[in-house]
Design an enzyme around this catalytic site. Structure first.
Site, PDB file in Angstrom:
ATOM      1  N   LYS A   1     -10.501  -3.571  -4.136  1.00  0.00           N
ATOM      2  CA  LYS A   1     -11.197  -2.248  -4.033  1.00  0.00           C
ATOM      3  C   LYS A   1     -10.618  -1.308  -4.781  1.00  0.00           C
ATOM      4  O   LYS A   1     -11.161  -0.422  -5.608  1.00  0.00           O
ATOM      5  CB  LYS A   1     -11.345  -1.678  -2.430  1.00  0.00           C
ATOM      6  CG  LYS A   1     -12.382  -2.507  -1.727  1.00  0.00           C
ATOM      7  CD  LYS A   1     -12.488  -2.240  -0.320  1.00  0.00           C
ATOM      8  CE  LYS A   1     -13.356  -2.990   0.581  1.00  0.00           C
ATOM      9  NZ  LYS A   1     -12.742  -2.904   2.155  1.00  0.00           N
TER      10      LYS A   1
ATOM     11  N   LYS B   1       0.780  -1.229  -0.028  1.00  0.00           N
ATOM     12  CA  LYS B   1      -0.011   0.077   0.027  1.00  0.00           C
ATOM     13  C   LYS B   1       0.891   1.274  -0.044  1.00  0.00           C
ATOM     14  O   LYS B   1       0.548   2.217  -0.493  1.00  0.00           O
ATOM     15  CB  LYS B   1      -0.883   0.144   1.239  1.00  0.00           C
ATOM     16  CG  LYS B   1      -2.009  -1.111   1.213  1.00  0.00           C
ATOM     17  CD  LYS B   1      -3.195  -0.914   1.517  1.00  0.00           C
ATOM     18  CE  LYS B   1      -4.447  -1.781   1.134  1.00  0.00           C
ATOM     19  NZ  LYS B   1      -5.579  -1.618   1.922  1.00  0.00           N
TER      20      LYS B   1
ATOM     21  N   LYS C   1      -4.837 -10.105  -6.690  1.00  0.00           N
ATOM     22  CA  LYS C   1      -5.922 -10.053  -5.796  1.00  0.00           C
ATOM     23  C   LYS C   1      -7.003  -9.348  -6.336  1.00  0.00           C
ATOM     24  O   LYS C   1      -6.760  -7.969  -6.573  1.00  0.00           O
ATOM     25  CB  LYS C   1      -5.528  -9.713  -4.266  1.00  0.00           C
ATOM     26  CG  LYS C   1      -6.545  -9.861  -3.132  1.00  0.00           C
ATOM     27  CD  LYS C   1      -6.076  -9.701  -1.886  1.00  0.00           C
ATOM     28  CE  LYS C   1      -6.307  -7.897  -1.852  1.00  0.00           C
ATOM     29  NZ  LYS C   1      -6.697  -7.603  -0.461  1.00  0.00           N
TER      30      LYS C   1
HETATM   31  N1  AQP Z   1      -9.746 -10.873  -3.120  1.00  0.00           N
HETATM   32  C1  AQP Z   1     -10.147 -11.237  -1.988  1.00  0.00           C
HETATM   33  N2  AQP Z   1     -10.450 -12.593  -1.807  1.00  0.00           N
HETATM   34  C2  AQP Z   1     -10.965 -12.941  -0.535  1.00  0.00           C
HETATM   35  N3  AQP Z   1     -10.958 -12.238   0.517  1.00  0.00           N
HETATM   36  C3  AQP Z   1     -11.042 -11.125   0.461  1.00  0.00           C
HETATM   37  N4  AQP Z   1     -10.701  -9.976   1.296  1.00  0.00           N
HETATM   38  C4  AQP Z   1     -10.206  -8.743   0.518  1.00  0.00           C
HETATM   39  N5  AQP Z   1     -10.107  -9.040  -0.526  1.00  0.00           N
HETATM   40  C5  AQP Z   1     -10.150 -10.355  -0.699  1.00  0.00           C
HETATM   41  C6  AQP Z   1     -11.307 -10.185   2.664  1.00  0.00           C
HETATM   42  O1  AQP Z   1     -12.205  -9.297   2.834  1.00  0.00           O
HETATM   43  C7  AQP Z   1     -12.279  -8.661   4.299  1.00  0.00           C
HETATM   44  C8  AQP Z   1     -12.643  -7.511   4.146  1.00  0.00           C
HETATM   45  O2  AQP Z   1     -11.537  -6.911   3.516  1.00  0.00           O
HETATM   46  P1  AQP Z   1     -10.779  -5.193   4.010  1.00  0.00           P
HETATM   47  O3  AQP Z   1     -12.168  -4.235   3.865  1.00  0.00           O
HETATM   48  O4  AQP Z   1     -10.220  -5.089   5.223  1.00  0.00           O
HETATM   49  O5  AQP Z   1     -10.128  -4.975   2.742  1.00  0.00           O
HETATM   50  P2  AQP Z   1      -9.079  -5.018   1.921  1.00  0.00           P
HETATM   51  O6  AQP Z   1      -8.005  -5.977   2.270  1.00  0.00           O
HETATM   52  O7  AQP Z   1      -8.732  -3.471   2.201  1.00  0.00           O
HETATM   53  O8  AQP Z   1      -9.902  -5.070   0.612  1.00  0.00           O
HETATM   54  P3  AQP Z   1      -9.345  -5.081  -0.547  1.00  0.00           P
HETATM   55  O9  AQP Z   1     -10.149  -5.169  -1.803  1.00  0.00           O
HETATM   56  O10 AQP Z   1      -7.900  -5.637  -0.747  1.00  0.00           O
HETATM   57  O11 AQP Z   1      -8.920  -3.204  -0.745  1.00  0.00           O
HETATM   58  P4  AQP Z   1      -7.556  -2.569  -1.118  1.00  0.00           P
HETATM   59  O12 AQP Z   1      -7.758  -2.557  -2.509  1.00  0.00           O
HETATM   60  O13 AQP Z   1      -7.565  -1.358  -0.598  1.00  0.00           O
HETATM   61  O14 AQP Z   1      -6.218  -3.304  -0.666  1.00  0.00           O
HETATM   62  C9  AQP Z   1     -10.972  -9.353   4.743  1.00  0.00           C
HETATM   63  O15 AQP Z   1     -11.283 -10.309   5.654  1.00  0.00           O
HETATM   64  C10 AQP Z   1     -10.183  -9.431   3.674  1.00  0.00           C
HETATM   65  O16 AQP Z   1      -9.235 -10.518   3.786  1.00  0.00           O
END
Ligand code: AQP
Length: 344
Positions: free
Chosen positions: A210, A115, A207
């Site tokens: 978002k 990040k 992965k």
């Molecule tokens: N691709 C994924 N596959 C399975 N599980 C996932 N999680 C996130 N991406 C995947 C799980 O969703 C839960 C909430 O996640 P979060 O809101 O803490 O998210 P994050 O990791 O910030 O989500 P993103 O999409 O990965 O965001 P960015 O783009 O900001 O990095 C968690 O249990 C996570 O494991």
């Protein structure tokens, strides 16, 4: 080690674009686990501000994630559902854990590296300390089980290390105050099923996320049937037919991902999916996947929209949850202060 009553905790960031990976990696498990456990589900808004956020969007996204919880089947009466910033003990315990965790531990966290990217010096201190706040989220409830996607495994390991070090560092004080040989449990990650890491629809090595610039990389829970169909139709694949056995998915990340998504949505296994679709080409498989995804996600998205239109209801759910969460967090934080030797 002391026995702790079983309790589930998990959190989701209100950072917009709530997607299929979040749904399958986290929410589906939240709903499963509520049958057998007491559960605390948190919209982790303090985590969201570790990256820049527009305040108007943040408010909207807190309600979106709450609506996603409820629309997916999380029971807000049986469980505790709230947003993190309403319970001050999360931030308070995070400070204590900043003094327990070691800089070397945080330096190993891959999420910070990803990040912060190349502009590491310009990343917020909060982004660096994200894992100690996550440890506090879980341990302020002394939770024993944490359903997450695979990407959160390393943070969970750090949470266990923090709990263990606190228990060791203050073992005398913990025992003297009648807590036995440990105040915090070592929480277990719950990472299981065929979709613990849902990948981007554009690139099977990344992965689903978002923050991906391409909306075609992910299925948002807010997507309508046409958008879901279009995104799966355009999803990257390879020229071969589907294999009949899981071993045949090796080296084919996009095929592996779509089969995993199908299996998770259909509540079955990759083996079972390949028994039905092995030997078929992607166009037939994608047509079935689209029908399944629309049938499963369509009602969730529609219910989310309905709930989001009623901000007063959602805010009431969060306030009620925060009061119930605070009662637990306050008692545990008071015990932590006693263990540390603070006067209160
Ligand atoms: N691709 C994924 N596959 C399975 N599980 C996932 N999680 C996130 N991406 C995947 C799980 O969703 C839960 C909430 O996640 P979060 O809101 O803490 O998210 P994050 O990791 O910030 O989500 P993103 O999409 O990965 O965001 P960015 O783009 O900001 O990095 C968690 O249990 C996570 O494991």
């Amino acid at each position: 080690m002391a026995q702790f009553p079983q309790l589930v905790f998990s959190g989701v960031q209100p950072t917009g674009n709530f997607h299929l990976g979040n749904y399958l990696g986290a929410l589906v498990k939240f709903v499963d686990l509520q049958r057998s456990f007491d559960c605390v589900y948190c919209v982790v808004d303090l985590h969201a501000i570790t990256m820049p956020q527009d305040p108007v969007e943040l408010t909207k996204n807190i309600r979106e994630v709450t609506a996603a919880f409820i629309a997916s089947g999380v029971d807000v009466k049986k469980n505790i559902v709230f947003n993190q910033s309403q319970v001050a003990e999360h931030a308070e315990l995070a400070w204590v854990f900043n003094c327990v965790a070691r800089i070397g531990w945080l330096n190993r966290m891959t999420q910070f590296k990803e990040k912060a990217g190349k502009d590491r010096e310009n990343a917020s201190v909060g982004l660096y300390a994200y894992p100690t706040l996550m440890a506090a989220d879980i341990l302020v409830y002394r939770a024993t089980h944490v359903p997450v996607g695979e990407d959160q495994k390393q943070h969970l390991e750090l949470t266990r290390d923090v709990a263990q070090k606190f228990n060791n560092d203050f073992s005398g004080s913990i025992a003297a105050r009648g807590h036995g040989d440990a105040f915090f449990p070592l929480p277990e990650p719950v990472i299981q099923g065929p979709a613990t890491r849902v990948m981007s629809l554009r690139d099977g090595s990344k992965k689903m996320s978002k923050s991906d610039a391409s909306d075609y990389s992910r299925i948002n829970l807010s997507d309508d049937a046409d958008q879901i169909a279009q995104k799966f139709r355009k999803a990257k694949t390879d020229p071969d037919a589907l294999p009949s056995e899981v071993a045949g998915l090796a080296g084919r990340p996009e095929a592996d991902n779509l089969v995993g998504v199908f299996a998770a949505l259909n509540e079955t296994t990759k083996e079972a999916v390949l028994r039905d679709f092995g030997g078929q080409n992607f166009s037939a498989f994608k047509a079935a996947l689209i029908d399944l995804a629309v049938a499963r996600l369509g009602p969730v998205g529609a219910e989310m929209k309905r709930l989001q239109a009623d901000a007063a209801y959602i805010d009431g759910v969060l306030r009620d949850g925060a009061q119930r969460a605070s009662a637990i967090a306050r008692a545990n934080m008071a015990a932590v202060k006693d263990i540390l030797g603070f006067i209160r």
